[in-house]
Structures are given as C-alpha cells and as structure tokens.
Scaffold this motif. Structure first.
Motif, PDB file in Angstrom:
ATOM      1  N   ARG A  29      46.096  11.515 -16.995  1.00 34.66           N
ATOM      2  CA  ARG A  29      47.233  11.341 -16.211  1.00 34.66           C
ATOM      3  C   ARG A  29      48.514  10.679 -16.899  1.00 34.66           C
ATOM      4  O   ARG A  29      49.811  10.963 -16.563  1.00 34.66           O
ATOM      5  CB  ARG A  29      46.828  10.545 -15.088  1.00 34.66           C
ATOM      6  CG  ARG A  29      45.936  11.300 -14.014  1.00 34.66           C
ATOM      7  CD  ARG A  29      45.732  10.566 -12.522  1.00 34.66           C
ATOM      8  NE  ARG A  29      45.017  11.647 -11.980  1.00 34.66           N
ATOM      9  CZ  ARG A  29      44.026  11.265 -11.295  1.00 34.66           C
ATOM     10  NH1 ARG A  29      43.324  10.066 -11.640  1.00 34.66           N
ATOM     11  NH2 ARG A  29      43.426  11.913 -10.706  1.00 34.66           N
ATOM     12  N   MET A  89      48.042  18.284 -15.779  1.00 32.50           N
ATOM     13  CA  MET A  89      48.034  17.035 -15.076  1.00 32.50           C
ATOM     14  C   MET A  89      49.334  16.436 -14.536  1.00 32.50           C
ATOM     15  O   MET A  89      49.622  15.226 -14.181  1.00 32.50           O
ATOM     16  CB  MET A  89      47.386  16.163 -15.872  1.00 32.50           C
ATOM     17  CG  MET A  89      45.804  16.118 -16.213  1.00 32.50           C
ATOM     18  SD  MET A  89      44.748  16.271 -14.734  1.00 32.50           S
ATOM     19  CE  MET A  89      44.953  14.585 -14.370  1.00 32.50           C
ATOM     20  N   ALA A  91      52.398  15.458 -12.732  1.00 32.42           N
ATOM     21  CA  ALA A  91      52.578  15.169 -11.203  1.00 32.42           C
ATOM     22  C   ALA A  91      53.782  15.920 -10.552  1.00 32.42           C
ATOM     23  O   ALA A  91      53.742  15.898  -9.181  1.00 32.42           O
ATOM     24  CB  ALA A  91      53.168  13.502 -11.292  1.00 32.42           C
TER      25      ALA A  91
END
Length: 194
Positions: A29, A89, A91
């Motif tokens: 992340r 990953m 966002a």
C-alpha cells in the motif's frame, strides 16, 4: 525501506520507514500510495516522497524493460505481475494502456489517472494518438479498482465497448481489457464482455 530513505534521512530512516509502513498498513500500500499521500504522512514530506517515487520508478522501469521485445500476452503471469505491480494497489483509479505491433510485440505503454466519470475513464484521444504514433496494431487496456473488487461494472463494459469501436475503425485490435484489484486480475475477454 530504511535503506531507500537512508540517504535522505540518515539515522532517522529506520524509524520513518516503520512509521510509514504502520500508517499505510503494508509495504504494498505504501508502494502504491500517491505522492501527495506520502507527503502528508511523512515527517519529512517531499524529500521522502521523492526518494520513494525514485524507487518506485526504478522498479516499474525494470519490469517494463522485461516486456521489451516480448509478446504482450494478457494471460501470462509475467504481464499480469507487471500490471499488479504498477496499478494493483493504487488508491486512485488509473488506466494503463499497452501497445503492441501486428505480431503482438511490446511497443510501449501509458499510465494515466482516469480523473473523470467511470463511463468515460478511458482517455480515447490519448489512446488513439499513441496507438497511431507507435503504429500499434494491438492494444491491451487495464485499469484498477481501488475497492478491491476485480469485477467489471456497467460503466467499465460501456467504456470498453466504446474504445473497441474506435480502435476497430482504425484497424487496431483491442486484445483485452483487464481489471486489476490488489493481486487479482479479471479479463473482460474471458468473461465474453469484449
């Protein structure tokens, strides 16, 4: 992570690395976080974000280099790993366009923030311009779902249909449209949506 930050932060690198990993939850992340999110989360903002952007660019360039001269196969593990590492990953939703010649050999790719409504997420002008500039005969589209669900939405299906029609008129084949969510990849061609 601390070794990447070491030249920027010196002895404070290890503590900052632990803090950032804690903030984002996982290395994956953190790797996928936007530059702005890293700036906001870091105690040394822009310098840390710059160092992480450089490391991220290096890993993506190395993965891209492995594709040069190779056939773009949306079903291959190597190609899917490349997509997962570049967009899996993130966002924010992004679109990844991969161009190949008539034999399917990699010519280049573009990554762009969709930044618009889902139904028009594929930047058709950029897609067409680059396909023509590269004399591409095939295109593989991919985009991510930050929600973590790799299932195509109605908007995804409509945008894919529109892109397919535009490319077909230019004698460019849309090979597949892949949806990437975390480590999952869903093929719209395999689902017979293309």
């Amino acid at each position: 992570m601390a070794r990447i930050l070491g030249p920027v932060l010196g002895p404070a690198a290890e503590a900052e690395a632990e803090r950032l990993i804690g903030h984002f939850g996982t290395l994956a992340r953190l790797h996928a976080a936007s530059t702005q999110a890293i700036v906001e989360a870091s105690s040394d903002g822009e310098a840390v974000a710059e160092a992480l952007d450089a490391a991220r660019s290096f890993t993506v360039a190395a993965a891209r280099e492995r594709l040069v001269g190779q056939a773009v196969d949306p079903d291959s593990a190597q190609f899917r790993d490349y997509l997962i590492s570049t967009i899996g990953m993130r966002a924010e939703e992004v679109v990844h366009m991969v161009y190949s010649d008539e034999r399917g050999l990699f010519l280049g790719d573009d990554l762009t923030n969709s930044g618009c409504a889902a139904s028009s997420m594929i930047p058709l002008r950029l897609l067409v311009r680059r396909a023509l500039d590269l004399n591409a005969r095939r295109v593989v589209l991919a985009h991510n779902h930050p929600s973590g669900l790799a299932t195509p939405s109605k908007a995804d299906i409509a945008a894919t249909s529109r892109a397919n029609a535009v490319l077909r008129a230019l004698e460019v084949r849309l090979v597949d449209h892949l949806i990437v969510a975390g480590g999952q990849v869903c093929s719209m061609r395999a689902l017979r949506l293309l």
